[in-house]
Design an enzyme around this catalytic site. Sequence first.
Site, PDB file in Angstrom:
ATOM      1  N   LYS A 239       0.839  -1.200   0.000  1.00 18.02           N
ATOM      2  CA  LYS A 239       0.000   0.000   0.000  1.00 18.02           C
ATOM      3  C   LYS A 239       0.876   1.253   0.000  1.00 18.02           C
ATOM      4  CE  LYS A 239      -3.596   2.198   2.772  1.00 18.02           C
ATOM      5  NZ  LYS A 239      -4.564   2.040   3.848  1.00 18.02           N
TER       6      LYS A 239
ATOM      7  N   GLU B  68      10.668  -4.446   4.600  1.00 22.06           N
ATOM      8  CA  GLU B  68      10.796  -5.868   4.261  1.00 22.06           C
ATOM      9  C   GLU B  68      10.425  -6.109   2.793  1.00 22.06           C
ATOM     10  OE1 GLU B  68       9.176  -4.519   6.846  1.00 22.06           O
ATOM     11  OE2 GLU B  68       8.812  -5.991   8.427  1.00 22.06           O
TER      12      GLU B  68
ATOM     13  N   GLY C 123      -4.993  -2.070   4.985  1.00 21.07           N
ATOM     14  CA  GLY C 123      -4.191  -3.220   4.555  1.00 21.07           C
ATOM     15  C   GLY C 123      -4.871  -4.547   4.809  1.00 21.07           C
ATOM     16  N   ARG C 124      -5.417  -4.727   6.001  1.00 22.13           N
ATOM     17  CA  ARG C 124      -6.006  -6.025   6.358  1.00 22.13           C
ATOM     18  C   ARG C 124      -7.388  -6.239   5.744  1.00 22.13           C
ATOM     19  NH1 ARG C 124      -4.791  -2.484  10.307  1.00 22.13           N
ATOM     20  NH2 ARG C 124      -6.441  -1.662  11.619  1.00 22.13           N
TER      21      ARG C 124
ATOM     22  N   GLU D  90      -4.678  -6.506  14.914  1.00 19.66           N
ATOM     23  CA  GLU D  90      -4.187  -5.193  14.490  1.00 19.66           C
ATOM     24  C   GLU D  90      -5.329  -4.176  14.570  1.00 19.66           C
ATOM     25  OE1 GLU D  90      -0.678  -4.710  11.611  1.00 19.66           O
ATOM     26  OE2 GLU D  90      -2.344  -4.093  10.359  1.00 19.66           O
TER      27      GLU D  90
ATOM     28  N   HIS E 101      -4.474 -32.221  18.788  1.00 21.19           N
ATOM     29  CA  HIS E 101      -3.301 -32.935  19.302  1.00 21.19           C
ATOM     30  C   HIS E 101      -2.221 -31.946  19.742  1.00 21.19           C
ATOM     31  CE1 HIS E 101      -5.051 -36.730  17.970  1.00 21.19           C
ATOM     32  NE2 HIS E 101      -5.523 -36.010  16.972  1.00 21.19           N
TER      33      HIS E 101
ATOM     34  N   LYS F   8       9.396  -0.371  14.070  1.00 17.75           N
ATOM     35  CA  LYS F   8       9.968  -0.058  12.736  1.00 17.75           C
ATOM     36  C   LYS F   8      11.003   1.044  12.888  1.00 17.75           C
ATOM     37  CE  LYS F   8       5.737  -0.856  10.039  1.00 17.75           C
ATOM     38  NZ  LYS F   8       4.705  -0.217   9.224  1.00 17.75           N
TER      39      LYS F   8
HETATM   40  O1  F6P Z   1       2.319  -4.082   9.891  1.00 19.54           O
HETATM   41  C1  F6P Z   1       1.796  -2.837   9.638  1.00 19.54           C
HETATM   42  C2  F6P Z   1       1.277  -2.665   8.254  1.00 19.54           C
HETATM   43  O2  F6P Z   1       1.109  -1.310   8.046  1.00 19.54           O
HETATM   44  C3  F6P Z   1      -0.016  -3.435   7.988  1.00 19.54           C
HETATM   45  O3  F6P Z   1      -1.142  -2.795   8.445  1.00 19.54           O
HETATM   46  C4  F6P Z   1       0.043  -3.568   6.503  1.00 19.54           C
HETATM   47  O4  F6P Z   1      -0.869  -4.503   6.047  1.00 19.54           O
HETATM   48  C5  F6P Z   1       1.491  -3.975   6.339  1.00 19.54           C
HETATM   49  O5  F6P Z   1       2.173  -3.180   7.278  1.00 19.54           O
HETATM   50  C6  F6P Z   1       2.050  -3.807   4.974  1.00 19.54           C
HETATM   51  O6  F6P Z   1       2.029  -2.477   4.558  1.00 19.54           O
HETATM   52  P1  F6P Z   1       2.223  -2.084   3.049  1.00 19.54           P
HETATM   53  O7  F6P Z   1       1.124  -2.693   2.274  1.00 19.54           O
HETATM   54  O8  F6P Z   1       2.177  -0.581   3.026  1.00 19.54           O
HETATM   55  O9  F6P Z   1       3.560  -2.597   2.598  1.00 19.54           O
END
Ligand code: F6P
Length: 538
Positions: free
Chosen positions: A198, A204, A258-259, A344, A375, A503
Amino acid sequence: MTEPERAWAELAALAAAPGAAAIRPLFAADPARFARFHREAAGLLLDISKTAISEAVLQALLALARAAGGEAARDAMARGEVVNVTERRAALHMALRGPLPGAGAAAHDEAMAVLARMRAFTEEVQAGRIGGAGGRFTDVLNIGIGGSDLGPAMVARALARPGDPLRAHYLANVDAHAWEAIRPGLNPATTLVLVASKTFTTQETMANARLVRGWMEAALGAEAAAAQFAALSTNLAATAAFGIAEDRVFPFRDWVGGRFSLWSAIGLSLALSLGWDRFAALLEGARAMDAHFLAAPPADNLPILLALTEVWHVNGLGLDRRAVLPYDERLARLPAHLQQLEMESLGKGVTLAGAPVARATGPVVFGEPGTNAQHSFMQLVHQGPRPVPVDFILVARPDHGHAGNHRILLAHGLAQAEALLMGREAAAVEAEMRAAGLPEAEIARLLPHRVFPGDRPSVTILLPRLDARHLGALIALYEHKVAVLGALWGINPFDQWGVELGKVMAGPLLRALEGGHVGAHDSSTAGLMEALLRLQTE
Ligand code: F6P
């Protein structure tokens, strides 16, 4: 006392009454309890009868929903009002799958235009008219994390079938062991890469995107590699800076959290791998749940009832953990998706106004597919000192021909819920051991260990089949549950400030690791850094 305060007090009084957590007496007193405590909508059946929600508790919960403005919050969300107050954004994910009133109408039109582009792209790829250096694409690699990974990865795992148009892979963790596990299965010349972010700034994801681009460039050269990248993002300046052609950028807006984003451009890997019709069916299923959520009265409204059940467990009975057990191996990633969606969204300690919350909010969510979960952690759920409410998800018809296995699976799912409810009293355990001929001393020794307390709550959700439509409805059910809980608890379910601090603090630590020196930190962090640096050189 305000109206919501009165409603909370009424609920607290019911929860404090003797026997408030007992479920068995409710079944004993009412032979029609299942009939009165289950509802069906959008092809799903929700059973909340195996909880201690009596008629009086249900009425108190519905009164709370009214007083706390549950329906008003839902309608404000649908109209596109700024319900995400801290980020000053709407939460219009419903517009991604159906028309809405007010500001939602324009949002829907815009979303449909992006969907049309996604569809055209999907069809071109599947027809082989858009391909890679080696011809027709065989694989799609989605690089993203959190909401840009979990939803699509969960759905892909649930719906992938042999013979699907493309194989989908999901790279989330910056731990390059994840990439090393995926890489051998990919041919750089026939792999389409989607960078899903987003913000297009997530460290990462960007590190992984560079890693994969390097791998592809080494095999194909820079120009050919660039032609095999697409971006799914709201940040068009950053996608351009990364070198992704404008016609390969599939945008969405900041009103998609995002979620809640798998229905947006973030779902492109699903359209490509499952085919457009099944992606569309996923959206249709969610849309059917949206229509139900927006129209059904609270007493019949699945998301509202599921949210109220959680309120009863968390705030009434003080049960702040919940297990999710899908009895379908293909839903193995559903608990992970729900962990992000719920924790979240609802892991918040201040109200919309910024005051500390007056009561507990989102529970800890964990889970595994049944029967595997039986289990591992179900011991604690059956006999641990504190009950853990469970969501059981059962699918009536499998997509394999092994009817015997499926009957065993369903029998176990039903048995777990029944065992939690009914428990096993001392007299029955004692009689069984006596019948087996155990000596009296042994019976006395084992008895406390073999008793099951019972009266442990669960809800069950039934799906006729695990197909795109019913999965869409199931995910939307949980999304709306989260929105309702946000309203009842007076918190913002659409922001996630709690992920920011770590972060920021990773920045100086990364520089310290790069430079091989330990900066000013607490003694634990400094000691661990020293140990890591030492171990890296040993
Ligand atoms: O972990 C925090 C967050 O902002 C989530 O809400 C989001 O889904 C994820 O990081 C990834 O963010 P992006 O889509 O901006 O890379």
